[in-house]
Design a protein around this motif. Structure first.
Motif, PDB file in Angstrom:
ATOM      1  N   ILE A 118       0.818  -1.213   0.000  1.00  0.00           N
ATOM      2  CA  ILE A 118       0.000   0.000   0.000  1.00  0.00           C
ATOM      3  C   ILE A 118       0.852   1.263   0.000  1.00  0.00           C
ATOM      4  O   ILE A 118       0.384   2.337   0.326  1.00  0.00           O
ATOM      5  N   LYS A 119       2.119   1.126  -0.385  1.00  0.00           N
ATOM      6  CA  LYS A 119       3.016   2.273  -0.291  1.00  0.00           C
ATOM      7  C   LYS A 119       2.633   3.409  -1.235  1.00  0.00           C
ATOM      8  O   LYS A 119       2.999   4.560  -0.998  1.00  0.00           O
ATOM      9  N   ASN A 120       1.886   3.115  -2.294  1.00  0.00           N
ATOM     10  CA  ASN A 120       1.500   4.175  -3.224  1.00  0.00           C
ATOM     11  C   ASN A 120       0.178   4.836  -2.855  1.00  0.00           C
ATOM     12  O   ASN A 120      -0.247   5.784  -3.497  1.00  0.00           O
ATOM     13  N   PHE A 121      -0.479   4.314  -1.838  1.00  0.00           N
ATOM     14  CA  PHE A 121      -1.725   4.929  -1.397  1.00  0.00           C
ATOM     15  C   PHE A 121      -1.412   6.120  -0.523  1.00  0.00           C
ATOM     16  O   PHE A 121      -0.357   6.185   0.095  1.00  0.00           O
ATOM     17  N   LYS A 122      -2.314   7.052  -0.432  1.00  0.00           N
ATOM     18  CA  LYS A 122      -2.088   8.255   0.354  1.00  0.00           C
ATOM     19  C   LYS A 122      -2.953   8.232   1.610  1.00  0.00           C
ATOM     20  O   LYS A 122      -4.163   8.399   1.526  1.00  0.00           O
ATOM     21  N   PRO A 123      -2.339   8.052   2.781  1.00  0.00           N
ATOM     22  CA  PRO A 123      -3.125   7.961   3.998  1.00  0.00           C
ATOM     23  C   PRO A 123      -3.481   9.292   4.629  1.00  0.00           C
ATOM     24  O   PRO A 123      -4.026   9.336   5.701  1.00  0.00           O
ATOM     25  N   GLU A 124      -3.141  10.407   3.975  1.00  0.00           N
ATOM     26  CA  GLU A 124      -3.473  11.686   4.564  1.00  0.00           C
ATOM     27  C   GLU A 124      -4.979  11.784   4.754  1.00  0.00           C
ATOM     28  O   GLU A 124      -5.763  11.281   3.957  1.00  0.00           O
ATOM     29  N   LYS A 125      -5.410  12.490   5.803  1.00  0.00           N
ATOM     30  CA  LYS A 125      -6.823  12.564   6.159  1.00  0.00           C
ATOM     31  C   LYS A 125      -7.514  13.654   5.350  1.00  0.00           C
ATOM     32  O   LYS A 125      -7.793  14.739   5.835  1.00  0.00           O
ATOM     33  N   THR A 126      -7.756  13.391   4.080  1.00  0.00           N
ATOM     34  CA  THR A 126      -8.467  14.341   3.236  1.00  0.00           C
ATOM     35  C   THR A 126      -9.969  14.189   3.456  1.00  0.00           C
ATOM     36  O   THR A 126     -10.439  13.140   3.886  1.00  0.00           O
ATOM     37  N   PHE A 127     -10.729  15.230   3.139  1.00  0.00           N
ATOM     38  CA  PHE A 127     -12.155  15.211   3.422  1.00  0.00           C
ATOM     39  C   PHE A 127     -12.979  15.134   2.146  1.00  0.00           C
ATOM     40  O   PHE A 127     -12.673  15.779   1.148  1.00  0.00           O
ATOM     41  N   ASN A 128     -14.023  14.348   2.197  1.00  0.00           N
ATOM     42  CA  ASN A 128     -14.921  14.150   1.064  1.00  0.00           C
ATOM     43  C   ASN A 128     -16.195  14.970   1.295  1.00  0.00           C
ATOM     44  O   ASN A 128     -16.990  14.652   2.187  1.00  0.00           O
ATOM     45  N   PRO A 129     -16.417  16.014   0.510  1.00  0.00           N
ATOM     46  CA  PRO A 129     -17.599  16.856   0.724  1.00  0.00           C
ATOM     47  C   PRO A 129     -18.915  16.131   0.464  1.00  0.00           C
ATOM     48  O   PRO A 129     -19.971  16.577   0.897  1.00  0.00           O
ATOM     49  N   ASN A 130     -18.868  14.994  -0.263  1.00  0.00           N
ATOM     50  CA  ASN A 130     -20.079  14.241  -0.587  1.00  0.00           C
ATOM     51  C   ASN A 130     -20.311  13.079   0.380  1.00  0.00           C
ATOM     52  O   ASN A 130     -21.131  12.209   0.101  1.00  0.00           O
ATOM     53  N   LEU A 131     -19.582  13.081   1.502  1.00  0.00           N
ATOM     54  CA  LEU A 131     -19.644  11.944   2.410  1.00  0.00           C
ATOM     55  C   LEU A 131     -21.059  11.652   2.884  1.00  0.00           C
ATOM     56  O   LEU A 131     -21.517  10.513   2.842  1.00  0.00           O
ATOM     57  N   ASN A 132     -21.792  12.677   3.339  1.00  0.00           N
ATOM     58  CA  ASN A 132     -23.138  12.452   3.860  1.00  0.00           C
ATOM     59  C   ASN A 132     -24.060  11.842   2.800  1.00  0.00           C
ATOM     60  O   ASN A 132     -24.837  10.927   3.085  1.00  0.00           O
ATOM     61  N   TYR A 133     -23.963  12.340   1.571  1.00  0.00           N
ATOM     62  CA  TYR A 133     -24.783  11.795   0.479  1.00  0.00           C
ATOM     63  C   TYR A 133     -24.417  10.336   0.230  1.00  0.00           C
ATOM     64  O   TYR A 133     -25.297   9.478   0.080  1.00  0.00           O
ATOM     65  N   ASN A 134     -23.117  10.041   0.180  1.00  0.00           N
ATOM     66  CA  ASN A 134     -22.668   8.672  -0.079  1.00  0.00           C
ATOM     67  C   ASN A 134     -23.129   7.724   1.030  1.00  0.00           C
ATOM     68  O   ASN A 134     -23.516   6.578   0.762  1.00  0.00           O
ATOM     69  N   LEU A 135     -23.075   8.198   2.278  1.00  0.00           N
ATOM     70  CA  LEU A 135     -23.499   7.365   3.399  1.00  0.00           C
ATOM     71  C   LEU A 135     -24.989   7.044   3.311  1.00  0.00           C
ATOM     72  O   LEU A 135     -25.426   5.965   3.718  1.00  0.00           O
ATOM     73  N   GLU A 136     -25.768   7.983   2.778  1.00  0.00           N
ATOM     74  CA  GLU A 136     -27.202   7.769   2.645  1.00  0.00           C
ATOM     75  C   GLU A 136     -27.529   6.659   1.647  1.00  0.00           C
ATOM     76  O   GLU A 136     -28.630   6.104   1.669  1.00  0.00           O
ATOM     77  N   GLN A 137     -26.593   6.342   0.770  1.00  0.00           N
ATOM     78  CA  GLN A 137     -26.814   5.298  -0.228  1.00  0.00           C
ATOM     79  C   GLN A 137     -26.621   3.896   0.348  1.00  0.00           C
ATOM     80  O   GLN A 137     -26.970   2.897  -0.289  1.00  0.00           O
ATOM     81  N   LEU A 138     -26.052   3.813   1.552  1.00  0.00           N
ATOM     82  CA  LEU A 138     -25.813   2.506   2.160  1.00  0.00           C
ATOM     83  C   LEU A 138     -27.113   1.917   2.702  1.00  0.00           C
ATOM     84  O   LEU A 138     -27.967   2.632   3.216  1.00  0.00           O
ATOM     85  N   THR A 139     -27.226   0.603   2.600  1.00  0.00           N
ATOM     86  CA  THR A 139     -28.364  -0.078   3.195  1.00  0.00           C
ATOM     87  C   THR A 139     -28.181  -0.151   4.710  1.00  0.00           C
ATOM     88  O   THR A 139     -27.092   0.135   5.232  1.00  0.00           O
ATOM     89  N   LYS A 140     -29.222  -0.549   5.410  1.00  0.00           N
ATOM     90  CA  LYS A 140     -29.143  -0.678   6.865  1.00  0.00           C
ATOM     91  C   LYS A 140     -28.048  -1.672   7.258  1.00  0.00           C
ATOM     92  O   LYS A 140     -27.283  -1.427   8.186  1.00  0.00           O
ATOM     93  N   ARG A 141     -27.971  -2.787   6.535  1.00  0.00           N
ATOM     94  CA  ARG A 141     -26.946  -3.792   6.832  1.00  0.00           C
ATOM     95  C   ARG A 141     -25.548  -3.247   6.557  1.00  0.00           C
ATOM     96  O   ARG A 141     -24.614  -3.483   7.329  1.00  0.00           O
ATOM     97  N   GLU A 142     -25.382  -2.505   5.475  1.00  0.00           N
ATOM     98  CA  GLU A 142     -24.076  -1.944   5.146  1.00  0.00           C
ATOM     99  C   GLU A 142     -23.635  -0.917   6.186  1.00  0.00           C
ATOM    100  O   GLU A 142     -22.463  -0.843   6.539  1.00  0.00           O
TER     101      GLU A 142
END
Length: 201
Positions: A118-142
């Motif tokens: 995973i050395k090429n991945f970037k672990p910096e804590k960047t923020f996703n402005p669409n996070l709330n919308y994306n979370l709403e797409q998850l099912t109850k089980r997810e």
């Protein structure tokens, strides 16, 4: 033997200062020198402890402390769990000591050190402005599974809790990755971090 060898390497480097060592994390947490340190290097498999399971407790008691796992475990599940819980490094014991010392210095600078996979991945804590919308797409089980992932639980642990097969959990997790638009556990770690920040604000 490993602790003695690592101590010698650190004491032999003019840029580093060795504060002490302990046979267990519990004993280390009662040592005032630990709170004065920048980095704790620990194994995962200890005599009566699991280093990853103790990670949250360590971070809670000493928030500024950076934690490096120095271990023989090549298990991807351990790596996932260490990262999602906020570890700063995951270094295999096959790594030469001089390279480990270099990794320690990188972590002191604020970088995260993980295996080549995973050395090429970037672990910096960047923020996703669409996070709330994306979370709403998850099912109850997810959402339920995501909660357990945020707690650092492994696929098999979640499967046991929910009385589902590991294959089913893996399928749900793949769906979570797709809906949150992440490709790997490091990017999911960013999402989990943002969720925690949102909960605190």
């Amino acid at each position: 033997m490993i602790r003695t060898g690592l101590q010698a390497e650190i004491e032999g480097d003019v840029e580093l200062e060795f504060k002490g060592s302990s046979e267990s994390i519990l004993r280390a947490l009662h040592d005032p020198k630990l709170s004065q340190s920048q980095i704790l290097i620990t194994d995962i498999s200890l005599k009566d402890e699991n280093g990853i399971q103790e990670l949250s407790n360590i971070k809670k008691q000493i928030p500024h402390l950076r934690i490096i796992f120095f271990t023989m475990h090549r298990d991807w599940a351990y790596l996932e769990k260490a990262f999602s819980l906020g570890a700063d490094g995951y270094i295999l014991k096959s790594t030469p000591m001089p390279q480990l010392v270099l990794a320690i210095k990188e972590v002191i600078k604020g970088n995260k050190i993980f295996p080549d996979e995973i050395k090429n991945f970037k672990p910096e804590k960047t923020f996703n402005p669409n996070l709330n919308y994306n979370l709403e797409q998850l099912t109850k089980r997810e959402r339920e599974i995501l909660k357990y992932l945020a707690e650092g639980k492994l696929n098999r642990e979640i499967a046991e809790i929910l009385n589902l097969s590991v294959r089913t959990i893996e399928s749900h997790r793949a769906s979570i990755f797709n809906k949150l638009n992440v490709d790997n556990i490091v990017e999911l770690g960013q999402i989990l971090f943002q969720m925690k920040v949102n909960e605190q604000t």
